[in-house]
Design a protein around this motif. Structure first.
Motif, mmCIF file in Angstrom:
data_model
loop_
_atom_site.group_PDB
_atom_site.id
_atom_site.type_symbol
_atom_site.label_atom_id
_atom_site.label_comp_id
_atom_site.label_asym_id
_atom_site.label_seq_id
_atom_site.Cartn_x
_atom_site.Cartn_y
_atom_site.Cartn_z
ATOM 1 N N LYS A 1 11.169 1.604 -11.053
ATOM 2 C CA LYS A 1 12.246 2.584 -11.462
ATOM 3 C C LYS A 1 13.432 1.810 -11.519
ATOM 4 O O LYS A 1 14.328 2.044 -12.479
ATOM 5 C CB LYS A 1 12.280 3.594 -10.542
ATOM 6 N N ALA A 2 13.748 0.893 -10.769
ATOM 7 C CA ALA A 2 14.997 0.408 -10.510
ATOM 8 C C ALA A 2 14.883 -0.812 -11.524
ATOM 9 O O ALA A 2 15.900 -0.757 -12.319
ATOM 10 C CB ALA A 2 15.065 -0.383 -9.306
ATOM 11 N N ALA A 3 13.848 -1.508 -11.986
ATOM 12 C CA ALA A 3 13.852 -2.375 -13.074
ATOM 13 C C ALA A 3 14.088 -1.834 -14.562
ATOM 14 O O ALA A 3 14.542 -2.444 -15.629
ATOM 15 C CB ALA A 3 12.636 -3.199 -13.090
ATOM 16 N N GLU A 4 13.596 -0.479 -14.735
ATOM 17 C CA GLU A 4 13.985 0.392 -15.918
ATOM 18 C C GLU A 4 15.633 0.439 -16.288
ATOM 19 O O GLU A 4 15.940 0.700 -17.459
ATOM 20 C CB GLU A 4 13.341 1.849 -15.957
ATOM 21 N N VAL A 5 16.277 0.483 -15.411
ATOM 22 C CA VAL A 5 17.852 0.690 -15.445
ATOM 23 C C VAL A 5 18.661 -0.563 -15.122
ATOM 24 O O VAL A 5 19.712 -0.488 -15.712
ATOM 25 C CB VAL A 5 18.166 1.753 -14.688
ATOM 26 N N VAL B 1 3.696 -7.249 -14.260
ATOM 27 C CA VAL B 1 4.960 -7.909 -14.577
ATOM 28 C C VAL B 1 5.833 -6.931 -15.386
ATOM 29 O O VAL B 1 5.551 -6.528 -16.416
ATOM 30 C CB VAL B 1 4.925 -9.214 -15.200
ATOM 31 N N VAL B 2 6.814 -6.392 -14.588
ATOM 32 C CA VAL B 2 8.019 -5.805 -15.342
ATOM 33 C C VAL B 2 9.237 -6.694 -15.584
ATOM 34 O O VAL B 2 9.932 -6.974 -14.399
ATOM 35 C CB VAL B 2 8.465 -4.303 -14.464
ATOM 36 N N SER C 1 -4.504 -7.515 -17.974
ATOM 37 C CA SER C 1 -5.322 -7.573 -19.133
ATOM 38 C C SER C 1 -4.438 -8.416 -20.175
ATOM 39 O O SER C 1 -4.912 -8.686 -21.316
ATOM 40 C CB SER C 1 -5.777 -6.472 -19.659
ATOM 41 N N GLY C 2 -3.169 -8.478 -19.938
ATOM 42 C CA GLY C 2 -2.251 -9.175 -21.014
ATOM 43 C C GLY C 2 -1.579 -8.132 -21.753
ATOM 44 O O GLY C 2 -1.090 -8.727 -22.714
ATOM 45 N N VAL C 3 -1.934 -6.825 -21.721
ATOM 46 C CA VAL C 3 -1.419 -5.933 -22.583
ATOM 47 C C VAL C 3 0.011 -5.736 -22.544
ATOM 48 O O VAL C 3 0.344 -5.609 -21.225
ATOM 49 C CB VAL C 3 -2.331 -4.468 -22.639
ATOM 50 N N CYS C 4 0.799 -5.657 -23.419
ATOM 51 C CA CYS C 4 2.156 -5.494 -23.218
ATOM 52 C C CYS C 4 2.655 -4.179 -23.690
ATOM 53 O O CYS C 4 2.499 -3.683 -24.791
ATOM 54 C CB CYS C 4 3.032 -6.424 -23.858
ATOM 55 N N GLU C 5 3.469 -3.506 -22.810
ATOM 56 C CA GLU C 5 3.899 -2.144 -23.288
ATOM 57 C C GLU C 5 5.494 -1.979 -23.027
ATOM 58 O O GLU C 5 5.848 -2.740 -22.227
ATOM 59 C CB GLU C 5 3.314 -1.127 -22.243
ATOM 60 N N SER C 6 6.156 -1.432 -24.228
ATOM 61 C CA SER C 6 7.565 -1.476 -23.963
ATOM 62 C C SER C 6 7.858 0.212 -23.564
ATOM 63 O O SER C 6 7.287 1.056 -24.022
ATOM 64 C CB SER C 6 8.140 -1.482 -25.405
ATOM 65 N N LEU C 7 8.818 0.249 -22.695
ATOM 66 C CA LEU C 7 9.264 1.596 -22.109
ATOM 67 C C LEU C 7 10.867 1.547 -23.000
ATOM 68 O O LEU C 7 11.645 0.970 -22.961
ATOM 69 C CB LEU C 7 9.588 1.497 -20.887
ATOM 70 N N SER D 1 0.808 -1.102 0.095
ATOM 71 C CA SER D 1 0.004 0.062 0.023
ATOM 72 C C SER D 1 1.064 1.402 -0.049
ATOM 73 O O SER D 1 0.377 2.295 -0.377
ATOM 74 C CB SER D 1 -1.041 0.008 1.260
ATOM 75 N N ASP D 2 2.367 1.079 0.183
ATOM 76 C CA ASP D 2 3.205 2.271 0.051
ATOM 77 C C ASP D 2 3.605 2.320 -1.488
ATOM 78 O O ASP D 2 3.055 1.850 -2.218
ATOM 79 C CB ASP D 2 4.119 2.290 1.056
ATOM 80 N N HIS D 3 5.004 2.901 -1.563
ATOM 81 C CA HIS D 3 5.501 3.192 -2.704
ATOM 82 C C HIS D 3 6.557 2.205 -3.278
ATOM 83 O O HIS D 3 7.591 2.326 -3.886
ATOM 84 C CB HIS D 3 5.917 4.544 -2.808
ATOM 85 N N THR D 4 6.239 1.032 -2.584
ATOM 86 C CA THR D 4 7.364 -0.080 -2.996
ATOM 87 C C THR D 4 7.153 -0.435 -4.605
ATOM 88 O O THR D 4 8.512 -0.594 -4.968
ATOM 89 C CB THR D 4 6.960 -1.316 -2.151
#
Length: 328
Positions: free
Chosen positions: A58-62, A307-308, A322-328, A49-52
């Motif tokens: 953000k860590a997974a992006e790098v 899932v990231v 919903s199974g939608v996949c986005e790329s960053l 319920s916090d910002h975990t």
């Protein structure tokens, strides 16, 4: 056995925003010093319920070694461990808690024992930092669970430990809902050994295991690996019949030979005691029946919200419910 196996860390987290960055710093530093790879860290957020989750994303992006699995709600610590095992891909998997009471610096020692031919390397907790009464409860529980269990459960061993890929595959086949991971790990078998590791104090924040949750975990450990409580009902019943038979003989002797006046005190005590025993064992039977009911419903053990995952790609993939996949 590979000399330099790929290592997966499986870590459940819940409301750990005060710890998670330090957790990532120490675990990635340990992985940096381990040969082989590519290694990975699978972190399962158990409905924080916090910002975990935001910090993990953000860590997974790098860092492509991080895989973040966010559950749709809080399903419980053991279920979060199950979810983590479903997403790991390494040759060996190391389970550890996210509160840093399991020191990541002990991971090389686990790998060293694994390279000696052991499929399971569990950690025996020493020098715990909890209060004396909680340490006493842990001490009693592990020995009680081991004495009641149909298998040999390691004493003072928590979830922190290493499992090989074939052990993970066997655990994945188990459909049961009330999980006691350290018991399932022992049930699978293969070569197992333990190493002693000092139990660290929590780095920050507060424990998420209340007394009731600890009691539930203890009951899962006992009821999942033992039917001794059910057999105790039979033994108690036979003993009660024997004692009541002896008391009946004494009552007849006292009435006809001693002419002793008989009151209701003994009768009331006997009824009260046996009624209490009946209620206790009805509760025990109900616990087993309730667990059967939970299994028959066959609901999924957990639901994933997001899932990231950057494994094998140059951009982070975010898969929502919903199974939608986005790329960053």
């Amino acid at each position: 056995m590979r000399q330099h196996p790929r290592v997966s860390l499986a870590i459940p987290v819940y409301d750990e925003e005060a710890i998670v960055l330090e957790l990532l710093r120490r675990t990635t530093a340990v992985l940096d010093g381990i040969s082989g790879g590519p290694h990975e860290i699978v972190l399962v957020d158990d409905g924080s319920s916090d910002h975990t989750v935001e910090l993990l994303e953000k860590a997974a992006e790098v860092d492509p070694r991080l895989v973040v699995v966010a559950l749709s709600r809080n399903f419980g610590h053991q279920t979060a461990l199950v979810a983590a095992l479903d997403y790991v891909s390494g040759d060996v998997v190391i389970l550890m808690d996210g509160d840093l009471q399991d020191p990541p610096e002990a991971i090389p020692a686990l790998l060293e024992s694994h390279l000696q031919g052991f499929d399971v390397v569990y950690v025996r907790r020493t020098n715990r930092k909890e209060s004396w009464w909680l340490r006493l409860c842990y001490y009693v529980f592990y020995r009680l669970a081991n004495s009641l269990s149909s298998i040999q459960l390691p004493l003072d061993a928590g979830d922190f430990g290493l499992m090989s890929r074939r052990v993970i595959e066997e655990i994945r086949k188990m459909p049961e809902h009330h999980r006691y991971m350290r018991g399932l790990r022992a049930w699978v078998g293969f070569r197992q050994t333990g190493i002693a590791v000092e139990r660290s104090a929590r780095h920050a924040g507060h424990t998420k295991y209340s007394s009731l949750k600890l009691l539930k975990l203890a009951s899962d450990g006992i009821f999942a690996f033992s039917i001794v409580p059910l057999r105790a009902a039979v033994v108690t019943g036979v003993a009660a019949i024997g004692l009541s038979g002896l008391y009946s003989l004494y009552a007849l002797y006292a009435k006809f030979w001693l002419n002793a006046p008989q009151g209701f005190t003994a009768l009331i005590l006997a009824i009260t005691f046996l009624s209490g025993v009946n209620l206790v064992f009805l509760g025990i039977i109900g616990e087993y029946v309730g667990r059967v009911y939970e299994e028959i419903k066959a609901r999924p053990q957990y639901v994933v919200r997001k899932v990231v995952d950057r494994r094998g790609s140059n951009s982070a993939k975010i898969i929502d419910q919903s199974g939608v996949c986005e790329s960053l």
